[in-house]
Design an enzyme around this catalytic site. Structure first.
Site, PDB file in Angstrom:
ATOM      1  N   HIS A 197       0.808  -1.223   0.000  1.00  0.00           N
ATOM      2  CA  HIS A 197       0.000   0.000   0.000  1.00  0.00           C
ATOM      3  C   HIS A 197       0.839   1.270   0.000  1.00  0.00           C
ATOM      4  CE1 HIS A 197       0.296  -0.100   4.526  1.00  0.00           C
ATOM      5  NE2 HIS A 197       0.270   1.206   4.378  1.00  0.00           N
ATOM      6  N   ASP A 203      -0.396  -7.594   1.424  1.00  0.00           N
ATOM      7  CA  ASP A 203       0.137  -6.228   1.489  1.00  0.00           C
ATOM      8  C   ASP A 203       1.653  -6.272   1.663  1.00  0.00           C
ATOM      9  OD1 ASP A 203       0.328  -3.477   1.655  1.00  0.00           O
ATOM     10  OD2 ASP A 203      -0.352  -3.382   3.752  1.00  0.00           O
ATOM     11  N   SER A 233       4.207   2.107   8.309  1.00  0.00           N
ATOM     12  CA  SER A 233       3.837   1.102   7.314  1.00  0.00           C
ATOM     13  C   SER A 233       5.047   0.686   6.481  1.00  0.00           C
ATOM     14  CB  SER A 233       2.766   1.651   6.372  1.00  0.00           C
ATOM     15  OG  SER A 233       1.527   1.744   7.001  1.00  0.00           O
TER      16      SER A 233
END
Length: 262
Positions: A71, A118, A218
């Site tokens: 992402h 992801d 992230s």
């Protein structure tokens, strides 16, 4: 008893990395890059602001490839020219060495079932130069398992509180692996429900909270010892006592990572 296996795999892309068996640091402590020399910053170029700024984390696989969350390298306005890597510095947006992104290899399952898949392997334009603070990481062996309740570590430059400021210096925090079935049951109570799959690791302080990754972490690592077992992916808020954070488990993708990073 489940054993953690480590496999060393040589790759051609200018160097090698070891293979063994999105985003947030809340409740942690300041640390320095020499303790985590395989972690790097992912910078995003804002077309409107005309500036670069750290937005995610990543992990060095070899001189030309890093491992991150898909992402961080996707979206309607994504383009490889708007991403770069900063390696070898403890401080956000300053110091270290810069390498620009050539292309991303998002896992083909990403986007088909919530945040499942992801994970991405990113090819750099210019090779990273190894030093004491720029080193390849070690990933968990294909299908390796981390037992529930084991201590694991997040590191990154993300927000230090939900909705708070990004950390100017690298931080780390110790949390614990939480049973995936229990975690999945809790996320199903959300509206809409959160989808926890077998390809994710749930970790935090269950029913206590206060420690987690947060926005800006992230793509960064979840370590078991010095092995990268997870990639910071998603969660309900940051450091929530009821809904712990989720990382993409590396083990289901280790063979794919090795095959891609060449």
């Amino acid at each position: 008893m489940v054993k953690l296996l480590v496999l060393v795999v040589a790759l051609a892309a200018g160097s090698a990395f070891s293979a063994s068996a999105p985003g947030r640091i809340v409740g942690g402590e300041l640390t320095t890059i020499d303790k985590y020399p395989s972690i790097v910053q992912v910078d995003y170029f804002g077309p409107n602001s005309g500036t670069w700024s750290q937005s995610c984390g990543a992990n060095i696989l070899n001189a030309y490839y890093v491992l991150s969350a898909a992402h961080c390298f996707a979206g309607r306005t994504y383009d490889p020219s708007l991403r770069r890597i900063r390696a070898g510095t403890s401080y956000r947006n300053t110091g270290g060495i810069i390498s620009y992104v050539l292309r991303e290899h998002n896992h083909p399952t990403y986007g088909k079932r919530g945040f499942d898949g992801d994970i991405t392997v990113v090819r750099l334009i210019n090779a990273l130069v190894y030093s004491p603070v720029v080193q390849r990481g070690t990933i968990i062996y294909q299908d390796g398992v981390i037992p529930d309740y084991m201590p694991v570590v997040h590191a990154g430059w993300g927000r230090t509180t939900q909705g708070g400021l990004l950390s100017p210096q690298l931080r780390d925090v110790v949390i614990y692996v939480i049973n995936r079935e229990l975690c999945a049951e809790r996320y199903l109570t959300l509206n809409p429900p959160g989808i926890v799959t077998e390809n994710m690791i749930c970790a935090g302080l269950l029913d206590i909270g206060g420690r987690d990754a947060c926005q800006g972490d992230s793509g960064g690592p979840l370590y078991y010892g010095n092995i990268i077992v997870g990639i910071v992916s998603w969660g309900h808020g940051c450091a929530n006592e009821t809904f712990p954070g989720l990382s993409t488990a590396v083990a289901p993708y280790s063979d794919w990572i090795v095959a891609t990073a060449v």
